[in-house]
Design an enzyme around this catalytic site. Sequence first.
Site, PDB file in Angstrom:
ATOM      1  CG  MET A   1       8.966  23.787  -0.108  1.00 39.85           C
ATOM      2  SD  MET A   1       7.972  24.757  -1.239  1.00 39.85           S
ATOM      3  CE  MET A   1       6.859  25.585  -0.124  1.00 39.85           C
TER       4      MET A   1
ATOM      5  CE  LYS B   1      -0.367  -0.246   5.052  1.00 40.80           C
ATOM      6  NZ  LYS B   1      -1.226  -0.660   6.170  1.00 40.80           N
TER       7      LYS B   1
ATOM      8  NE  ARG C   1      -6.991   0.703  11.599  1.00 39.32           N
ATOM      9  CZ  ARG C   1      -5.746   0.485  11.166  1.00 39.32           C
ATOM     10  NH1 ARG C   1      -4.820   1.413  11.306  1.00 39.32           N
ATOM     11  NH2 ARG C   1      -5.422  -0.666  10.610  1.00 39.32           N
TER      12      ARG C   1
ATOM     13  CE1 TYR D   1      12.174  32.035   4.864  1.00 40.56           C
ATOM     14  CE2 TYR D   1      12.437  29.665   4.604  1.00 40.56           C
ATOM     15  CZ  TYR D   1      12.159  30.910   4.063  1.00 40.56           C
ATOM     16  OH  TYR D   1      11.861  31.021   2.727  1.00 40.56           O
TER      17      TYR D   1
HETATM   18  C1  LIG Z   1      -0.454  -1.587   6.886  1.00 40.47           C
HETATM   19  C2  LIG Z   1      -1.021  -2.874   7.356  1.00 40.47           C
HETATM   20  C3  LIG Z   1      -0.196  -4.007   7.446  1.00 40.47           C
HETATM   21  C4  LIG Z   1       1.303  -3.940   7.321  1.00 40.47           C
HETATM   22  O1  LIG Z   1       1.807  -3.398   8.523  1.00 40.47           O
HETATM   23  P1  LIG Z   1       3.372  -3.296   8.827  1.00 40.47           P
HETATM   24  O2  LIG Z   1       3.440  -2.860  10.247  1.00 40.47           O
HETATM   25  O3  LIG Z   1       3.903  -2.267   7.889  1.00 40.47           O
HETATM   26  O4  LIG Z   1       3.971  -4.625   8.586  1.00 40.47           O
HETATM   27  C5  LIG Z   1      -0.811  -5.226   7.735  1.00 40.47           C
HETATM   28  N1  LIG Z   1      -2.143  -5.302   7.966  1.00 40.47           N
HETATM   29  C6  LIG Z   1      -2.950  -4.223   7.923  1.00 40.47           C
HETATM   30  C7  LIG Z   1      -4.407  -4.381   8.207  1.00 40.47           C
HETATM   31  C8  LIG Z   1      -2.417  -2.970   7.624  1.00 40.47           C
HETATM   32  O5  LIG Z   1      -3.219  -1.898   7.611  1.00 40.47           O
END
Ligand SMILES: *Cc1c(COP(=O)(O)O)cnc(C)c1O
Length: 386
Positions: free
Chosen positions: A324, A56, A154, A276
Site C-alpha cells: 500500500m 476533467k 455510450r 508479501y
Molecule cells: C475525455 C474526453 C475528451 C478528451 O480525451 P483525450 O483522449 O484525453 O484527449 C474529449 N471528449 C470527450 C467527450 C471526452 O470524454
Amino acid sequence: MERMSEALQRGAGDDLESRVKRAGGVLTIDLDAIVANWRLVTARLRPGSRCAGVVKADAYGLGMAQVAPALASAGCRRFFVATIDEGLALRTLLPEAEIMVLCGPFAGTEHDFLAHRLLPILNSPQQVADWAQFARRREQPLPAVLHVDTAMSRLGLNFNQAKAVAEDRATLAAVPPALVMSHLACADDPDHPLNSGQLAAFAAARTLFPGIEGSIAASSGIFLGPDWHADWVRPGAALYGLRPTPRSLNPMAQVARLQGRIVQLRDVDEGKTVGYGATHRVVAKARLATVAVGYADGIFRALGNRGCGHVGERRVPLVGRVSMDLVVFDVTGVPADEVRPGGFIDLIGPRQSVDDLARDAHTIGYEVLTALGSRYYRHYLGRTEE
Ligand SMILES: *Cc1c(COP(=O)(O)O)cnc(C)c1O
C-alpha cells in the site's frame, strides 16, 4: 488527541523545504510544458479550427486549480469538464471561461448550470426535453451542446433522435445549439475503419443543424488529420504529455515527473525473499532500496515484479509485490553515492514516461495519471497562481 495533533502541526513547518522533507514522493508538474503542448496542438489545426482544453478529473490528476489558469493565460477560452461539481469548481477559478459539462444536467441541477454559466452537453432525448422545458419555464432560450453518438453507444443522440430535435421548432427555439459534437471510439488506431465511418456519420448529423459549429476530435483524433478538426478540438491526454500517436514517437512534451523517496537500503543474502507472498527471491547477494510510495499512491499492484524505476540513467527493477505504501527496487550495482536513504528513485521521469509505466502495469497513461494519489508533495514548475 486533538491538542497533540495541533501541537505536531505547529511543530511541522509548512514552508516548501519542510513539506518536501516530509513527502514520501514528489510529483513535479511542468505547467509550461502543458502550455507548450496546447500551443503545439493549436499550431497543427486546420485554419479556422480552435483548441479547447479538457480538464476533467482534476486535469487528469495533475491539478485543475493550477492547470486551468495556465491554459487560460495561454489563450484557451473553452474548457470541458465531466461533472457539474467540476464545472462549479472551474467557474470559481476562471470567471470568464466557457465551460462545457460532458455529463449534462441531472434532474434538479438546471439552476446550477444557469447560475454559474455552465453549458450543458445534452446526451439523450430526455436531457434535451428537460433542458427545453426548463428554458420554456424561464421564458428564455438556453443554449446547449448537442452530443450525437456515432459509434460509442455510450452517450449522445442517434441520428433519428438528432433529426427529431432538428425538426422540432419549439425545442430548437428553447435550446439553440451552441455546438454539435461526437466522440471517436478508435482514434488511437489510424487504420481503423470506424474513424472514417464516424466522420461520415458526424457529417450527416451536422447537416441537420446548418451553421452550427462542430467538434469530433480528442487528442488522438487531432492526429488523424485536418478532416477531423472541424471547428473545435478537445484534447486532454495530449496536453498532459501522453502519447496521442501510439504508432509513432510522442510529439508532446513530458509534463510529469514522479520521484519516490528511499526510506532505507538493505543488503540481503542469496535466497532471501522480498515482500508479501515472497514472490521475488534474491539469487545473489543484493542491495535493495525500500521506497515510500505504493498502490495507495497510484503505483499499481500490477507493477509487482514487472515495473522499474531509474536512478539517473540506470534502470532498477521493481522486485516483489507493491504494498500500500511501499515498493522495493533492486539497486545492486548502483554506486553508493547515487542511492542513499532520503534520496529518490524516479518512477516517472526522463527515462520512463507515463505511457511506459502504464504499459508495464497493463493499462493506459490516462489511468496512471488519474490514479496518482493525494500523498505526494506536488511541485509546480512554470506559470502558477501560487
Ligand atoms: C475525455 C474526453 C475528451 C478528451 O480525451 P483525450 O483522449 O484525453 O484527449 C474529449 N471528449 C470527450 C467527450 C471526452 O470524454
